[in-house]
Each structure stands twice: as structure tokens, then as C-alpha cells.
Design a protein around this motif. Structure first.
Motif, PDB file in Angstrom:
ATOM      1  N   ASN A   1       0.827  -1.209   0.000  1.00  0.00           N
ATOM      2  CA  ASN A   1       0.000   0.000   0.000  1.00  0.00           C
ATOM      3  C   ASN A   1       0.861   1.259   0.000  1.00  0.00           C
ATOM      4  OD1 ASN A   1      -2.374  -1.452  -0.028  1.00  0.00           O
ATOM      5  ND2 ASN A   1      -2.709  -1.284   2.177  1.00  0.00           N
TER       6      ASN A   1
ATOM      7  N   GLU B   1       3.969   1.563  -1.054  1.00  0.00           N
ATOM      8  CA  GLU B   1       4.638   1.682  -2.351  1.00  0.00           C
ATOM      9  C   GLU B   1       3.680   2.234  -3.408  1.00  0.00           C
ATOM     10  OE1 GLU B   1       7.844   1.393  -3.213  1.00  0.00           O
ATOM     11  OE2 GLU B   1       8.150   1.196  -1.057  1.00  0.00           O
ATOM     12  N   GLN B   2       2.444   1.761  -3.390  1.00  0.00           N
ATOM     13  CA  GLN B   2       1.451   2.265  -4.344  1.00  0.00           C
ATOM     14  C   GLN B   2       1.195   3.749  -4.110  1.00  0.00           C
ATOM     15  OE1 GLN B   2       0.129   0.919  -7.008  1.00  0.00           O
ATOM     16  NE2 GLN B   2      -1.129   2.696  -7.439  1.00  0.00           N
TER      17      GLN B   2
ATOM     18  N   ARG C   1       3.249   5.899  -2.853  1.00  0.00           N
ATOM     19  CA  ARG C   1       4.436   6.638  -3.308  1.00  0.00           C
ATOM     20  C   ARG C   1       4.428   6.809  -4.825  1.00  0.00           C
ATOM     21  NH1 ARG C   1       8.800   3.738   0.667  1.00  0.00           N
ATOM     22  NH2 ARG C   1       8.379   5.072   2.468  1.00  0.00           N
ATOM     23  N   ARG C   2       4.037   5.759  -5.544  1.00  0.00           N
ATOM     24  CA  ARG C   2       3.952   5.871  -7.003  1.00  0.00           C
ATOM     25  C   ARG C   2       2.909   6.906  -7.408  1.00  0.00           C
ATOM     26  NH1 ARG C   2       4.819   0.235  -6.730  1.00  0.00           N
ATOM     27  NH2 ARG C   2       2.592  -0.185  -6.726  1.00  0.00           N
ATOM     28  N   GLU C   3       1.765   6.893  -6.731  1.00  0.00           N
ATOM     29  CA  GLU C   3       0.697   7.842  -7.055  1.00  0.00           C
ATOM     30  C   GLU C   3       1.108   9.266  -6.713  1.00  0.00           C
ATOM     31  OE1 GLU C   3      -2.955   6.544  -5.251  1.00  0.00           O
ATOM     32  OE2 GLU C   3      -2.871   4.612  -6.266  1.00  0.00           O
TER      33      GLU C   3
ATOM     34  N   ALA D   1       4.027  10.487  -6.914  1.00  0.00           N
ATOM     35  CA  ALA D   1       5.061  10.928  -7.855  1.00  0.00           C
ATOM     36  C   ALA D   1       4.484  11.342  -9.210  1.00  0.00           C
ATOM     37  CB  ALA D   1       6.090   9.821  -8.049  1.00  0.00           C
ATOM     38  N   ILE D   2       3.205  11.088  -9.447  1.00  0.00           N
ATOM     39  CA  ILE D   2       2.577  11.450 -10.719  1.00  0.00           C
ATOM     40  C   ILE D   2       2.494  12.971 -10.823  1.00  0.00           C
ATOM     41  CG2 ILE D   2       0.428  11.365 -12.060  1.00  0.00           C
ATOM     42  CD1 ILE D   2      -0.089   8.620 -10.827  1.00  0.00           C
ATOM     43  N   GLU D   3       2.900  13.487 -12.002  1.00  0.00           N
ATOM     44  CA  GLU D   3       2.856  14.931 -12.212  1.00  0.00           C
ATOM     45  C   GLU D   3       1.408  15.398 -12.327  1.00  0.00           C
ATOM     46  OE1 GLU D   3       4.270  18.126 -15.570  1.00  0.00           O
ATOM     47  OE2 GLU D   3       5.313  16.211 -15.428  1.00  0.00           O
TER      48      GLU D   3
END
Length: 69
Positions: A13, A15-16, A18-20, A22-24
Motif C-alpha cells: 500500500n 509503495e502504491q 508513493r507511485r501515485e 510521484a505522478i505529475e
């Protein structure tokens, strides 16, 4: 065993998220301006606005009429 699986789920969760994160992102006003520009540039290609040049090119026309015997 349950605690270990719960920790793995929590890590997934995080990690997900963190990826979200980082979205511009773009401001809505900027996105709307781009959409309006795109619509204005492509409105002559929109068959809902300009229609079809003839019934032959209309993919939604009735293929044939129904005949009752």
C-alpha cells in the motif's frame, strides 16, 4: 503468520501511494484550456457536429429495412 502478511500488505500500500504521489499533476484551469483548444482544432472532424457527407459513409445508417413475410 497473519502479522507478516499484514505488514506485506501495508508495504505494498505504501509503495502504491508513493507511485501515485510521484505522478505529475496539472491545475484544472490548464487542463481545461488544453481540452478547449483540442476541441476547437478538431471540431470539423466530429461527425456529431457536422454530420456525414452522404448516407453511404454513415456507419450507423439502417443497412436494410425489415420485411415481414
Amino acid at each position: 503468520m497473519d502479522v507478516l502478511s499484514n505488514m506485506q500488505q501495508q508495504r505494498a500500500n505504501v509503495e502504491q501511494l508513493r507511485r501515485e504521489a510521484a505522478i505529475e499533476r496539472q491545475p484544472i484551469s490548464e487542463s481545461c484550456a488544453k481540452m478547449l483548444k483540442y476541441i476547437a482544432e478538431h471540431e470539423q472532424e466530429d461527425y456529431l457536429l457536422v454530420g456525414f457527407s452522404s448516407q453511404k459513409v454513415n456507419p450507423f445508417r439502417e443497412k436494410s429495412s425489415c420485411t415481414v413475410l
